[in-house]
Scaffold this active site. Structure first.
Site, mmCIF file in Angstrom:
data_model
loop_
_atom_site.group_PDB
_atom_site.id
_atom_site.type_symbol
_atom_site.label_atom_id
_atom_site.label_comp_id
_atom_site.label_asym_id
_atom_site.label_seq_id
_atom_site.Cartn_x
_atom_site.Cartn_y
_atom_site.Cartn_z
ATOM 1 N N GLU A 1 0.865 -1.186 0.000
ATOM 2 C CA GLU A 1 0.000 0.000 0.000
ATOM 3 C C GLU A 1 0.896 1.229 0.000
ATOM 4 O O GLU A 1 1.776 1.358 0.856
ATOM 5 C CB GLU A 1 -0.865 0.032 1.263
ATOM 6 C CG GLU A 1 -2.129 -0.779 1.185
ATOM 7 C CD GLU A 1 -2.973 -0.595 2.448
ATOM 8 O OE1 GLU A 1 -2.972 0.506 3.039
ATOM 9 O OE2 GLU A 1 -3.613 -1.572 2.858
ATOM 10 N N ASP B 1 -5.646 8.999 9.579
ATOM 11 C CA ASP B 1 -4.268 8.689 9.946
ATOM 12 C C ASP B 1 -3.875 9.223 11.316
ATOM 13 O O ASP B 1 -4.256 10.317 11.705
ATOM 14 C CB ASP B 1 -3.308 9.250 8.888
ATOM 15 C CG ASP B 1 -3.468 8.539 7.555
ATOM 16 O OD1 ASP B 1 -3.630 7.310 7.586
ATOM 17 O OD2 ASP B 1 -3.461 9.201 6.510
#
Length: 275
Positions: A58, A69
């Site tokens: 990824e 995040d």
């Protein structure tokens, strides 16, 4: 390294999982942020991760408002953007590197940059760069139709995420719509390293497996070989490791040191999956 994996025969996410399943193996899926500490190091890191036996990689596209995040990946995105990393420079790098890799690349990006470019154009560009998969964490299921249609048209597998708090009916709909694999978020909140993996993951995995034969990969908070081993034992088809990888690359004394540490760490995770 697996003899079936050669750069000229890189296949998509579904095919990768099918091959691993036939071999009784669990996929190792590392995540790194493009452009941290710089794109040249990212290119080298992709090759290191590939040579250490990663099954899918990824690659995070840095964004100024990364809602999903945690601190490590937010900091990496900031550093990358300050260096001037942009979508076009990432694509140029991928066009050079992907032909040298034996595992597929999935881009992890937020929706705004896709919308700005236009969904169809975005899919064309990433397909031409050799990308096989796409994850867009901030698009709710109800708004994925255009994305899914364009992704399918361009043979890009759009991976959807489900969490421990997703209601069962909704989870089933996500599982039905997801392509490539289902991304099971192991904990509530943002990405980041944690001491242990949420034990609820085991029952969630069972629930998803009852609803589908599609592969399921677990991510968020997985940062040690013992986490990887635990999640594999619970029945996951893949294990995603992000923040720990990002910290190694972005916070090392030098890019060279970061790449050495990345190699050592990736090998330790791979060993935990095969032992």
């Amino acid at each position: 390294m697996d003899l079936l994996k050669t750069p000229s025969s890189t296949v998509g996410l579904s095919e990768t999982f099918a091959r691993l399943k036939s071999q009784g193996k669990v996929a190792l899926i590392p995540y790194i942020t493009a452009g941290d500490p710089d794109l040249s190091t990212t290119a080298k890191a992709l090759k290191v991760l590939d040579s250490c036996g990663s099954d899918i990689i990824e690659l995070g596209v840095p964004y100024s408002d990364p809602l999903a995040d945690g601190p490590a990946i937010q900091a990496a995105a900031r550093r990358s953007l300050l260096k001037g990393t942009n979508f076009n420079s990432i694509i140029s790098m991928l066009k050079e590197v992907i032909p040298q890799l034996s595992c597929p690349i999935a881009l992890f990006t937020y929706y705004n940059p896709i919308l700005r470019r236009g969904v169809e154009n975005y899919m064309t560009v990433i397909k031409n760069a050799g990308v096989h998969g796409l994850l867009v964490p901030d698009v709710p299921l109800e708004e994925t139709e255009t994305l899914r249609n364009e992704a399918r048209k361009h043979q890009i597998e759009l991976v959807l995420l489900t969490t421990p708090t997703t209601p069962k009916e909704r989870m089933n709909a996500i599982v039905e719509a997801s392509e490539g694999f289902i991304y099971l978020v192991s904990s509530v909140g943002v990405t980041g390293t944690r001491e242990s993996v949420n034990e609820k993951v085991q029952s969630l995995l069972q629930q998803i497996k009852e609803a589908t034969s599609k592969p399921v990969a677990v991510g968020f908070g997985i940062s040690k070989p013992e986490h990887v081993k635990q999640v594999a034992e619970w029945g996951a088809d893949g294990v995603i490791v992000g923040s720990a990888m990002v910290k190694i690359l972005g916070e090392s004394e030098s890019p060279e040191q970061g790449l050495k540490e990345l190699e050592f760490f990736t090998k330790s995770l791979k060993s935990a999956l095969v032992s």
